[in-house]
Design an enzyme around this catalytic site. Sequence first.
Site, PDB file in Angstrom:
ATOM      1  CD  GLU A   1      -2.916  -1.092   2.253  1.00 21.84           C
ATOM      2  OE1 GLU A   1      -2.857   0.157   2.745  1.00 21.84           O
ATOM      3  OE2 GLU A   1      -4.125  -2.017   2.629  1.00 21.84           O
TER       4      GLU A   1
ATOM      5  CD  GLU B   1      -3.647  -6.295   4.052  1.00 24.25           C
ATOM      6  OE1 GLU B   1      -4.639  -5.235   4.662  1.00 24.25           O
ATOM      7  OE2 GLU B   1      -2.944  -5.492   4.134  1.00 24.25           O
TER       8      GLU B   1
HETATM    9  C1  FCB Z   1      -4.687  -2.386   5.596  1.00 27.61           C
HETATM   10  C2  FCB Z   1      -3.243  -2.727   5.925  1.00 27.61           C
HETATM   11  C3  FCB Z   1      -2.555  -4.253   7.194  1.00 27.61           C
HETATM   12  C4  FCB Z   1      -4.059  -3.285   8.092  1.00 27.61           C
HETATM   13  C5  FCB Z   1      -5.526  -3.038   7.577  1.00 27.61           C
HETATM   14  C6  FCB Z   1      -6.841  -3.452   8.007  1.00 27.61           C
HETATM   15  O1  FCB Z   1      -4.467  -0.222   5.680  1.00 27.61           O
HETATM   16  O2  FCB Z   1      -2.254  -2.679   5.415  1.00 27.61           O
HETATM   17  O3  FCB Z   1      -2.429  -4.025   8.018  1.00 27.61           O
HETATM   18  O4  FCB Z   1      -3.995  -2.519   9.145  1.00 27.61           O
HETATM   19  O5  FCB Z   1      -5.296  -2.024   6.840  1.00 27.61           O
END
Ligand code: FCB
Length: 449
Positions: free
Chosen positions: A164, A352
């Site tokens: 990110e 994620e």
């Molecule tokens: C993302 C991050 C991860 C976690 C989630 C909820 O932005 O990559 O580390 O904090 O959000």
Amino acid sequence: MDFRFSREFLLGAATSAYQVEGAVREDGRGASIWDVFSHEQGHVWNECTGDEACDHYHRYLDDVQLITHLGLNAYRFSIAWPRIFPEKGVLNQKGLAFYRGLLDALKERNITPVVTLYHWDLPQWIEDEGGWRSRDTIDYFVDYAETVFRELGDSVPLWITHNEPWCVAFLGHATGEHAPGRKNWHEAVAVAHHVLLSHGRTVNLYRRMGLKGQIGITLNLTPIEPGTQEAQDVTFAQIADGNSNRWFLDALFRGAYSEDMTALYAQFFGALDFIQKEDLQEIAAPIDFLGVNYYTRNRVVFDPTSDLFGLRALEPVGEVTAMGWEVAPESLYQLLCRVRDEYTRLPIYITENGAAYDDQLNAGEVHDELRIQYLRGHIEAASRFVQDGGLLKGYFVWSLLDNFEWAFGYGKRFGLVYVDYNTQVRTVKDSGKWLRDMISAESITKAAD
Ligand code: FCB
């Protein structure tokens, strides 16, 4: 329910080093920007720090066993750069040994490791030299990557350079919500550029080293919709999309920053004089896959009183998670289609996806029905994309464990497994059991080849 993924599909859970490891002063680890930031007052909810976190550094064998218990076939984690290079020019063998141990444990249990090089824990000594604002940090990153590839490269099939970059740049340097807590938009755009350039150079390095695995990057992509169909709102939604999504996708897949955003950034924040001639070509070095982190969508409108280009985010409609993020699984499906149609036919991994809820531990159980619904909706969306012929090769729940949720400290729980931070006892939540049951019923990864 019948999800349709192939046998090779990676179904895993994700964590990151600072959020779970703890042991911040052990075995020669140096300080990271998150150690410093979280110890300064006022940055993190309840003054939480990652000093102990989930104590994963000592409990990793148990945690790997949990991954097996959940029936997952993959684990995404990150390497703590300050464990590897705690000080300038100092390589810490004990740091490498920890990750070797973790990789061995995963191998023994047939769990595929997906390893992120940078999940936000920049060594403080590099921050002291200018951090990501400085072009020199790119060289430090490439050196770090080279060491890690040389030492661990044979055991890792999938590498992610960065997690990110948008957050690193804008939360870290424009809004100041994340370490190193700076508030300067011009710097933030420079940081985004340097992070992307360090990615491209690392990809090129990886090719030169001739390792057998694959390499990509993870972006947090947030679908943006205009709050109304008024022309102004539509334009401002395009700007928000430019900032969150296109800036990164265009650079990586088209080798050029979008013209509208380049003009806008220059107009508001000053000349983008940190971009050099060959940079974009390097940033667009061919990768093997794209990692996508998806949580929610945003709706925006034009608001002349807002100091952010005149952009304002609307309150979410409908159901929200404990983060206040709208639950929007359909937007995940649309996002995947967009990436395929507008940017790349490369394999995609959802690196994620998940949700925080106010989980309660009661008599050894956590009934997190809302998380089950969230996950079901999003896995369905992912499965639909695959059925439509989309090349999605994996899905990772954020997160394996409740953990240090950055500026929210331990106040937000995202885990499939509940962590009691007083005792470090882990309890599999109902969502973890639901996932395990689905996998063992073979209705998930093995449905159709
Ligand atoms: C993302 C991050 C991860 C976690 C989630 C909820 O932005 O990559 O580390 O904090 O959000």
